[in-house]
Scaffold this motif. Structure first.
Motif: not given
Length: 416
Positions: A111-118, A136-141, A162-175
């Motif tokens: 049910d989770l996979i059908k509803s958009g989980y991986f 997800t395709t390796d689930f049996e193993q 699962r997210l339907n992404l438009n963009k992805e970023f790398r943001v760096h932080t220190f403290g």
């Protein structure tokens, strides 16, 4: 659920009660030689950029094991911690072990996979770049190899929304600092206003996390923007001694990734130099001869000044104008630096100042909506220009940039 709650309760209690090791700026600027000390090279899971980051952290007396006593490199533990302090900042994540303990686990997983989980591994890196995170395709193993005695603390697999992404970023932080100038777009179309939203999103999370968790902690945050305009943390990449997967010292891979790694590492170093008063006095000759990277890194740290970082931070990553003066030839390193500055949206407009002789070449090499080319002759009267032509490089650069700045009159700027 009771087991998970017990694990989380113990984890949060330990984080909240942890002794804080404050990173302090010395009253006197400190210098050190970048040398191949065995304790810096041992168990180094990375290349020369990671070595430089490790050396700086060592000089600042940062405990590289501190953050990993809570195992935040494990994506399930990471989810538990971040979701506790900043609820909803990560996509809904479930423990495979917890699901398998239920009688109706087969139906639940279907049910989770059908509803958009991986299904996703809790340990590893680089899966985003190779698009290999969905298992997800390796689930049996995965199921065959799963052991009944696996615990939440050592969870190997998660089931995530699962997210339907438009963009992805790398943001760096220190403290609790956003490292402005070190935000990059990983995927999606480019826009000049890209970085403000994900940086503000991460800053809102930093304000909710306890200092015991963040102090001395360098993090590369992967942030996804969905097509509906909502931001999520995909994962956080912690710097320090990872205890299990590729055991050893790891940091953001962006400091090593060619060809921009030396620039990113130099910007990171300049931040530490400006904030904590620590700087590299010299580089060991053997290191210089072995790693060409260090020649580029040394070049960039000679160009990038404290005032550059201060201006970039004050403008939260994007100044109004960057003035770049090119002399009789265009060096490869400057070409790379300008390319990076465009990628990182470090300025609204880039003004490239050149002699008449070099202008045609510069116009071909540097293009884009935000690039404006200025011939140095156009900045002066004829008599002024005759005087300028007799100046040495440093004085000519200063006077050309000063005249350009007066003509353009932008409030926030940097000069390269």
């Amino acid at each position: 659920m009771k087991k998970k709650d017990a694990v989380l309760k113990e984890l949060i209690l330990d984080i909240n009660n942890s002794r804080l090791n404050t990173v302090k700026k010395s009253l006197v600027n400190r210098t050190f030689e970048l040398s191949p000390h065995p304790f810096l090279l041992k168990d180094l899971s990375g290349w020369i950029g990671a070595f430089i980051v490790r050396a700086i952290r060592y000089e600042l007396s940062i405990n590289e094991y501190h953050i990993f006593k809570w195992r935040p490199e494990n994506k399930y533990i990471q989810y538990l911690i971040l979701n506790h302090y900043a609820r909803g900042c990560m996509p809904k994540t479930l423990s495979l072990t917890a699901i398998l303990e239920k009688d109706d686990w087969v139906a639940n997983i279907r049910d989770l996979i059908k509803s958009g989980y991986f299904i996703k591994a809790t340990l590893g890196f680089g899966s985003g770049a190779t698009k290999s995170f969905d298992k997800t395709t390796d689930f049996e193993q995965i199921l065959r190899n799963h052991k009944d005695d696996e615990s939440f603390q050592n969870e190997k697999w998660i089931i995530q929304k699962r997210l339907n992404l438009n963009k992805e970023f790398r943001v760096h932080t220190f403290g609790k600092d956003i490292l402005y100038g070190l935000t990059l777009r990983i995927s999606g179309t480019s826009d000049i206003n890209d970085f403000g939203q994900p940086q503000e999103f991460i800053n809102s999370i930093l304000q909710k996390l306890p200092s015991s968790f963040l102090e001395g902690t360098l993090i590369g945050w992967d942030v996804g923007l969905t097509k509906k305009g909502k931001l999520y943390v995909i994962e956080a990449n912690f710097t320090g001694f990872h205890p299990v997967y590729h055991a050893g010292f790891q940091t953001t891979g962006y400091v090593d990734t060619p060809p921009l790694g030396p620039i990113i590492c130099a910007l990171l170093y300049t931040y530490f130099r400006n904030k904590y008063g620590i700087s590299i006095a010299s580089v060991d000759n053997m290191l210089m001869e072995t790693f060409p990277y260090l020649e580029e890194f040394s070049y960039y740290i000679s160009i990038l000044k404290d005032e550059h970082i201060q201006s970039i931070f004050k403008a939260k990553g994007r100044v109004k104008a960057t003035y770049i003066y090119l002399d009789e030839k265009t060096e490869f390193h400057i070409i790379q630096l300008i390319s990076y500055m465009q990628l990182a949206n470090l300025a609204e407009t880039f003004y490239i100042i050149t002699s008449q002789k070099l202008q045609e070449e510069a116009e071909k090499r540097f293009t884009g909506d935000r690039i404006i080319h200025l011939a140095e002759r156009s900045l002066f009267t004829e008599d002024q220009y005759k005087e300028v032509q007799g100046l040495d490089y440093g004085r000519k650069k200063n006077i050309c940039c000063s005249h350009a700045m007066r003509l353009i009159n932008e409030q926030s700027y940097i000069i390269i």
